[in-house]
Design an enzyme around this catalytic site. Structure first.
Site, mmCIF file in Angstrom:
data_model
loop_
_atom_site.group_PDB
_atom_site.id
_atom_site.type_symbol
_atom_site.label_atom_id
_atom_site.label_comp_id
_atom_site.label_asym_id
_atom_site.label_seq_id
_atom_site.Cartn_x
_atom_site.Cartn_y
_atom_site.Cartn_z
ATOM 1 N N SER A 179 0.840 -1.104 0.199
ATOM 2 C CA SER A 179 0.045 0.363 0.215
ATOM 3 C C SER A 179 0.832 1.818 0.044
ATOM 4 C CB SER A 179 -1.185 0.070 0.920
ATOM 5 O OG SER A 179 -1.852 1.433 1.451
ATOM 6 N N TYR A 192 -2.459 -1.441 10.253
ATOM 7 C CA TYR A 192 -2.405 -1.988 8.751
ATOM 8 C C TYR A 192 -1.438 -0.882 7.714
ATOM 9 C CZ TYR A 192 -4.122 -1.368 4.220
ATOM 10 O OH TYR A 192 -4.197 -1.040 3.107
#
Length: 287
Positions: A179, A192
């Site tokens: 990401s 995350y």
């Protein structure tokens, strides 16, 4: 130069004659082209985790359009999974659905075993499934949340690659979804983002590990993408503006991300390993 400013001599006048190349004397000759199948993934079998919806669904459909049979690993959304499988089969490719929890090593092993039983081989492994639990305060991240995030987002990748390793042949490809948050961080997605940073390091290290076997390992680091994970985890006010702060002014669509996976899985990327692609709407990150 300002208007009217006089040019002045700052170097000797000269003409440099370019040296002629001697390509025809090279041995072996450089390879400038090769035949390309109209279907870039023809006869390949791909496992895609989280392939029932979002980016995984777009990748599964894109792979099928390029000639691949697809195994979709998903957690529990049978309706989305069946819908994706129906689309793949309408394209003319086979699709195997395997529900279950990839944070369990035994289930990851089952995914690979069922793939081999159904298709007899494994050419592409896409580690894409992930979860997130936004928290405004660090203290709100419980040990249970932390463990669940790491179990699903990064530990599952280890389990799947370990299970797949004995069956991966030269030319196989592993693609891991990381990401943009791995590179710039995220104040409300601390755990995350930490897993996504781990995936970058995992990808680079795994590429070195598999290089001697001519198995390529790369990653894709999407920016904001409009997937079911967004309205399911963010408050409505965040959802309404999601992605508007990118240079392109919007979130990406899953289909706009899928092309990176197709390319990395294909022979066109035969000299690319240990790299991360950045379809993120124009955000410049330190790669």
């Amino acid at each position: 130069m300002q208007s009217g400013q006089k040019k002045r001599k700052i170097r000797p006048a000269q003409k440099v004659k370019e040296k002629q190349g001697k390509e025809k004397k090279m041995h072996p000759q450089p390879v400038f082209e090769k035949e390309r199948d109209v279907l870039r993934l023809r006869n390949k079998t791909a496992v895609i985790t989280g392939g029932d919806s979002g980016i995984g669904k777009a990748v599964a459909i894109a792979f099928a359009k390029e000639g691949a049979d697809v195994v979709i690993s998903y957690h529990e959304d049978d309706e989305d999974a069946r819908s994706t499988a129906a689309r793949i089969e309408s394209i003319g490719q086979k699709c195997l659905l395997i529900p279950g929890d990839i944070s369990k090593p035994a289930h990851c092993k089952k995914i690979i075993e069922k793939t081999l039983k159904q298709f007899g081989k494994l050419d592409v492994l896409v580690n894409n499934a992930g979860i997130q639990f936004p928290q405004e305060e660090l203290s709100a991240i419980t040990p249970e949340q932390l463990k669940k995030t790491f179990d699903t987002n990064i530990f599952a990748m280890f389990y799947l690659v370990q299970a797949a390793e004995p069956y991966l042949q030269e030319g196989a490809s592993i693609i891991n979804t990381t990401s943009v948050t791995a590179y710039r961080g995220s104040a409300h997605l601390l755990d995350y983002s930490a897993t996504k940073g781990a995936i970058v390091s995992f990808t680079r290290s795994l590429s070195a590990y598999f290089a001697k076997h001519k198995i390529r390992v790369n990653g894709v680091a999407p920016g904001p993408v409009w997937t079911p994970l967004i309205p399911a985890t963010f408050p409505p006010s965040h959802v309404s503006t999601f992605g508007s702060d990118t240079p392109l002014g919007r979130a990406g669509e899953p289909v706009e991300i899928a092309g990176s996976y197709v390319f990395l899985a294909s022979d066109e990327a035969s000299y690319i390993t240990g790299q991360v692609f950045h379809p993120n709407g124009g955000e410049i990150v330190n790669t």
